[in-house]
Scaffold this motif. Structure first.
Motif, mmCIF file in Angstrom:
data_model
loop_
_atom_site.group_PDB
_atom_site.id
_atom_site.type_symbol
_atom_site.label_atom_id
_atom_site.label_comp_id
_atom_site.label_asym_id
_atom_site.label_seq_id
_atom_site.Cartn_x
_atom_site.Cartn_y
_atom_site.Cartn_z
ATOM 1 N N UNK A 302 66.249 -21.144 26.558
ATOM 2 C CA UNK A 302 66.193 -19.738 26.124
ATOM 3 C C UNK A 302 64.769 -19.325 25.735
ATOM 4 N N UNK A 303 64.228 -19.939 24.671
ATOM 5 C CA UNK A 303 62.925 -19.513 24.168
ATOM 6 C C UNK A 303 61.795 -19.863 25.135
ATOM 7 N N UNK A 304 61.861 -21.021 25.766
ATOM 8 C CA UNK A 304 60.851 -21.397 26.749
ATOM 9 C C UNK A 304 60.867 -20.422 27.925
ATOM 10 N N UNK A 305 62.070 -20.042 28.363
ATOM 11 C CA UNK A 305 62.228 -19.054 29.441
ATOM 12 C C UNK A 305 61.638 -17.717 29.019
ATOM 13 N N UNK A 306 61.922 -17.338 27.766
ATOM 14 C CA UNK A 306 61.389 -16.087 27.222
ATOM 15 C C UNK A 306 59.859 -16.114 27.212
ATOM 16 N N UNK A 307 59.282 -17.237 26.764
ATOM 17 C CA UNK A 307 57.822 -17.354 26.653
ATOM 18 C C UNK A 307 57.146 -17.272 28.017
ATOM 19 N N UNK A 308 57.654 -18.044 28.997
ATOM 20 C CA UNK A 308 56.992 -18.026 30.314
ATOM 21 C C UNK A 308 57.212 -16.682 31.025
ATOM 22 N N UNK A 309 58.352 -16.043 30.774
ATOM 23 C CA UNK A 309 58.595 -14.709 31.345
ATOM 24 C C UNK A 309 57.644 -13.694 30.729
ATOM 25 N N UNK A 310 57.446 -13.797 29.407
ATOM 26 C CA UNK A 310 56.529 -12.894 28.701
ATOM 27 C C UNK A 310 55.098 -13.091 29.184
ATOM 28 N N UNK A 311 54.686 -14.352 29.354
ATOM 29 C CA UNK A 311 53.333 -14.653 29.857
ATOM 30 C C UNK A 311 53.163 -14.090 31.261
ATOM 31 N N UNK A 312 54.187 -14.309 32.117
ATOM 32 C CA UNK A 312 54.131 -13.823 33.497
ATOM 33 C C UNK A 312 54.003 -12.302 33.536
ATOM 34 N N UNK A 313 54.865 -11.607 32.770
ATOM 35 C CA UNK A 313 54.850 -10.139 32.757
ATOM 36 C C UNK A 313 53.522 -9.618 32.207
ATOM 37 N N UNK A 314 52.985 -10.272 31.165
ATOM 38 C CA UNK A 314 51.703 -9.859 30.570
ATOM 39 C C UNK A 314 50.564 -10.009 31.566
ATOM 40 N N UNK A 315 50.514 -11.157 32.242
ATOM 41 C CA UNK A 315 49.465 -11.403 33.248
ATOM 42 C C UNK A 315 49.593 -10.413 34.397
ATOM 43 N N UNK A 316 50.836 -10.159 34.803
ATOM 44 C CA UNK A 316 51.098 -9.215 35.899
ATOM 45 C C UNK A 316 50.614 -7.813 35.543
ATOM 46 N N UNK A 317 50.856 -7.404 34.295
ATOM 47 C CA UNK A 317 50.456 -6.061 33.849
ATOM 48 C C UNK A 317 48.934 -5.963 33.753
ATOM 49 N N UNK A 318 48.306 -6.992 33.188
ATOM 50 C CA UNK A 318 46.844 -7.005 33.062
ATOM 51 C C UNK A 318 46.191 -6.997 34.445
ATOM 52 N N UNK A 319 46.742 -7.801 35.350
ATOM 53 C CA UNK A 319 46.226 -7.882 36.717
ATOM 54 C C UNK A 319 46.338 -6.537 37.426
ATOM 55 N N UNK A 320 47.481 -5.867 37.213
ATOM 56 C CA UNK A 320 47.714 -4.556 37.830
ATOM 57 C C UNK A 320 46.733 -3.517 37.303
ATOM 58 N N UNK A 321 46.475 -3.537 35.983
ATOM 59 C CA UNK A 321 45.539 -2.581 35.366
ATOM 60 C C UNK A 321 44.116 -2.835 35.819
ATOM 61 N N UNK A 322 43.735 -4.118 35.936
ATOM 62 C CA UNK A 322 42.391 -4.462 36.407
ATOM 63 C C UNK A 322 42.196 -4.009 37.850
ATOM 64 N N UNK A 323 43.238 -4.179 38.650
ATOM 65 C CA UNK A 323 43.180 -3.778 40.054
ATOM 66 C C UNK A 323 42.996 -2.273 40.180
ATOM 67 N N UNK A 324 43.694 -1.524 39.315
ATOM 68 C CA UNK A 324 43.555 -0.051 39.314
ATOM 69 C C UNK A 324 42.153 0.375 38.909
ATOM 70 N N UNK A 325 41.598 -0.313 37.900
ATOM 71 C CA UNK A 325 40.248 0.029 37.436
ATOM 72 C C UNK A 325 39.213 -0.269 38.508
ATOM 73 N N UNK A 326 39.367 -1.397 39.205
ATOM 74 C CA UNK A 326 38.413 -1.790 40.259
ATOM 75 C C UNK A 326 38.494 -0.830 41.453
ATOM 76 N N UNK A 327 39.691 -0.350 41.753
ATOM 77 C CA UNK A 327 39.865 0.573 42.868
ATOM 78 C C UNK A 327 39.258 1.944 42.570
ATOM 79 N N UNK A 328 39.252 2.292 41.270
ATOM 80 C CA UNK A 328 38.654 3.570 40.869
ATOM 81 C C UNK A 328 37.140 3.413 40.726
#
Length: 328
Positions: A302-328
């Motif tokens: 449960x908690x390990x799944x929650x942690x790795x899912x949270x890390x994945x979603x956080x990295x995905x969001x940061x990566x998406x925002x960086x990609x948007x900034x670089x494209x602009x």
């Protein structure tokens, strides 16, 4: 506010169980846990997540030809994060997956629902089959387990079997389902809407077009996933020198999960642990050892799944925002 109250309820149940244990014995049980064993359990949990993603990929492959494994993993991880934050039965996670599939995969609402429907049906069907085998083992093997759990588990099993019957009928016998719907005392508008929904669902099933080989693969994957659940429990029990056989540990983990499915607290928090401690007590395991086993097992699943899912979603969001900034 409601979620906070439910989390507090689940944590309160765990605290009550902890208070009934001996502190020294509890600390000794914590010290008995092998670090390498814990690492192996976490690796097995990651394998479980990848196997579940493989199920989604197999179901979706004929509907979306160019769908990649990473695209499915992305939807699954984000859905899993929401899943761990909502009360049991995993409805919150499935709703999240529904919206993500629609937006990211560019498919219809009914196609999204059908993919989720088939995966859940396979999973519940396999889980119910395993649980029934456990009940038979208890009845013919040792009645003391059955007498302890019979009242609550029989009710839950009845609900699971009823749901399986309804869902399987809609999937396998849509025409007969239409006939039954016509006999339901509903207003004409309600009947038409229900019939239209079933027709759309049946059309999506035909589009997905799974053959017998695909269903066999899905059932094999589901069986491996649920077996791994029991294996994780057994490896943990072995690392803690609990001296229990695989069949007993497997039965206890599955039956605890069954209770945890009841939509009382997020992810069955508290109810799962309390049930596990209770069942372990019937085979001579102390409350102190039982609660340590339950909490560590819960951390991995449960908690390990929650942690790795949270890390994945956080990295995905940061990566998406960086990609948007670089494209602009």
């Amino acid at each position: 506010m409601k979620k906070i109250v439910l989390y507090l309820l689940g944590i309160s149940i765990i605290i009550v169980v902890l208070l009934t244990s001996e502190i020294n014995e509890t600390l000794e049980a914590v010290g008995s846990v092998n670090t390498i064993a814990l690492l192996v359990l976490c690796i097995l949990q990651i394998i479980t997540l990848l196997l579940i993603t493989s199920q989604w990929k197999l179901i979706s492959k004929k509907l979306i030809r160019d769908l990649t494994f990473l695209s499915v993993l992305d939807v699954n991880m984000k859905g899993t994060l929401v899943e761990t934050l909502t009360p049991a039965l995993k409805t919150g996670g499935e709703v999240t997956k529904y919206y993500l599939m629609k937006s990211k995969w560019n498919i219809s609402s009914f196609d999204s629902v059908t993919i989720i429907y088939i995966q859940k049906l396979i999973s519940i069907f396999t889980f119910t089959g395993i649980t029934l085998l456990i009940f038979l083992w208890m009845i013919f093997g040792d009645l003391r387990y059955y007498e302890l759990v019979s009242s609550s588990f029989e009710l839950t099993m009845f609900v699971l079997l009823a749901l399986l019957l309804i869902f399987s009928s809609i999937l396998l016998y849509p025409k007969k389902t239409f006939e039954i719907v016509r006999k339901i005392p509903l207003e004409m508008r309600g009947k038409q809407k229900l019939n239209s929904t079933i027709k759309e669902f049946n059309a999506s099933v035909k589009k997905i077009n799974l053959n017998s080989s695909d269903y066999i693969k899905l059932f094999i994957l589901a069986t491996i996933i649920w077996t791994l659940f029991g294996i994780k429990g057994y490896l943990l029990a072995e690392s803690m020198n609990m001296g229990l056989g695989f069949a007993i540990v497997f039965a206890i983990t599955i039956l605890s999960y069954l209770v945890g499915m009841l939509p009382i607290t997020p992810g069955g928090l508290g109810t799962f642990e309390a049930t596990m401690v209770l069942l372990l007590g019937t085979v001579g395991i102390s409350v102190s050892t039982g609660i340590v086993f339950a909490i560590i097992f819960r951390f991995v699943t449960y908690w390990f799944v929650f942690i790795i899912s949270l890390i994945y979603v956080s990295i995905s969001k940061i990566s998406s925002q960086l990609s948007m900034l670089l494209n602009h």
